[in-house]
Design a protein around this motif. Structure first.
Motif, mmCIF file in Angstrom:
data_model
loop_
_atom_site.group_PDB
_atom_site.id
_atom_site.type_symbol
_atom_site.label_atom_id
_atom_site.label_comp_id
_atom_site.label_asym_id
_atom_site.label_seq_id
_atom_site.Cartn_x
_atom_site.Cartn_y
_atom_site.Cartn_z
ATOM 1 N N ALA A 130 0.711 -1.024 -0.171
ATOM 2 C CA ALA A 130 -0.079 -0.604 -0.184
ATOM 3 C C ALA A 130 0.583 0.843 0.016
ATOM 4 N N VAL A 131 0.681 2.183 -0.544
ATOM 5 C CA VAL A 131 1.154 3.697 -0.647
ATOM 6 C C VAL A 131 0.068 5.201 0.047
ATOM 7 N N HIS A 132 1.007 6.050 0.253
ATOM 8 C CA HIS A 132 0.244 7.123 0.343
ATOM 9 C C HIS A 132 1.143 8.430 -0.075
ATOM 10 N N MET A 133 0.653 8.940 -0.440
ATOM 11 C CA MET A 133 1.361 9.860 -1.213
ATOM 12 C C MET A 133 0.576 11.469 -1.321
ATOM 13 N N ASN A 134 1.096 12.916 -0.776
ATOM 14 C CA ASN A 134 0.153 14.181 -0.629
ATOM 15 C C ASN A 134 1.456 15.532 -0.838
#
Length: 296
Positions: A130-134
């Motif tokens: 899973a991954v998150h970016m902002n």
């Protein structure tokens, strides 16, 4: 007092929208190119796009954005890529929180503008992380700053994947200063920590907030490169792992790990708190939550 920053706001919002379009296109290509491996016979997923609006009690336009979510695909179990541009006046709770953070003038003048992109991907295959970016820009009459980053959240960790993700981020940050990657990595390790579990949310990444060096162009360029690093850091990992078979036991590990992700985002994440406190569309704010999770 800061300038009105009309041009800078437009450029930042335009960049976040451009990055959103590039990522959505790349993710849909992953879905349609998944010809081998688990779920290869499933129907490729496509993003459903919905306009969002910030709630306003006074009837004035206060902005909104696009919520793009793909559910039940061959590669992605759920992925959301949101962009927003909101403005107006902060509510009392959000205003107090900003003033407590030391935002200049916020105690006296609650006007604000904010734009950004936020992405969270939960994968079908437990071998895919899973991954998150902002990334985001925030403006008030007395201040402006950038923030954001990305972090990897595998339920089954592969050391070579972690190295690739971090080395790609470092490569994109180094032109802006050799000290930035180690600083932002340490910041991510501190920020994406779950105190009540005494552990990290994943294997880290980079994070920055309140970035104002006094040079808007330099800080915007840095923010853009944080966004540009995302696809080359993440896509090769998915390409490699999406064809691996998995067991029910490995799926169970994934669902339990997702519980940690949900706990962090609901209890600690600053973006979740800000989005709900400022009246943005709740579905868009809570897009980051996984479709399924388990707790022991």
């Amino acid at each position: 007092m800061t300038e009105d920053f009309t041009e800078q706001k437009a450029r930042a919002a335009g960049w976040f929208r451009q990055l959103r379009d590039e990522i959505v296109t790349a993710f849909e290509m992953l879905e349609h190119n998944h010809a081998t491996g688990p779920l290869s016979d499933a129907v490729p997923g496509c993003f459903e796009v919905k306009e969002t609006r910030r709630a306003s009690d006074d009837g004035f336009d206060t902005g909104g954005g696009l919520m793009s979510v793909l559910r039940g695909g061959c590669v992605f179990e759920k992925v959301g890529v949101n962009v927003s541009e909101v403005y107006g006046t902060l509510g009392e709770v959000a205003q107090r929180a900003m003033a407590a953070r030391g935002v200049p003038g916020m105690a006296e003048d609650p006007r604000f503008w904010a734009s950004g992109i936020s992405l969270v991907a939960h994968m079908q295959n437990p071998h895919c992380p899973a991954v998150h970016m902002n990334t985001r820009m925030f403006w008030t009459p007395d201040a402006w700053w950038f923030g954001g980053g990305s972090d990897l959240n595998p339920c089954i960790e592969y050391a070579e994947d972690t190295r690739h993700f971090h080395s790609t981020l470092e490569t994109h940050l180094d032109p802006h200063g050799a000290d930035l990657y180690p600083r932002f990595k340490e910041w991510a390790d501190e920020y994406f920590h779950i105190p009540h579990r005494h552990r990290a949310r994943g294997v880290g990444g980079i994070f920055m907030d309140d970035r104002n060096s006094g040079d808007w162009e330099a800080d915007f360029a840095l923010t853009q490169d944080i966004g540009r690093a995302f696809l080359p850091a993440f896509l090769p990992l998915v390409e490699k792992r999406r064809v691996q078979n998995w067991s029910e036991a490995e799926k169970e590990v994934q669902l339990i790990h997702r519980g940690l992700y949900a706990e962090y985002n609901l209890v600690y994440d600053r973006g979740t708190k800000f989005g709900l406190a400022t009246g943005h569309d709740a579905d868009a704010v809570l897009m980051s939550l996984p479709p399924l999770a388990k707790w022991i």
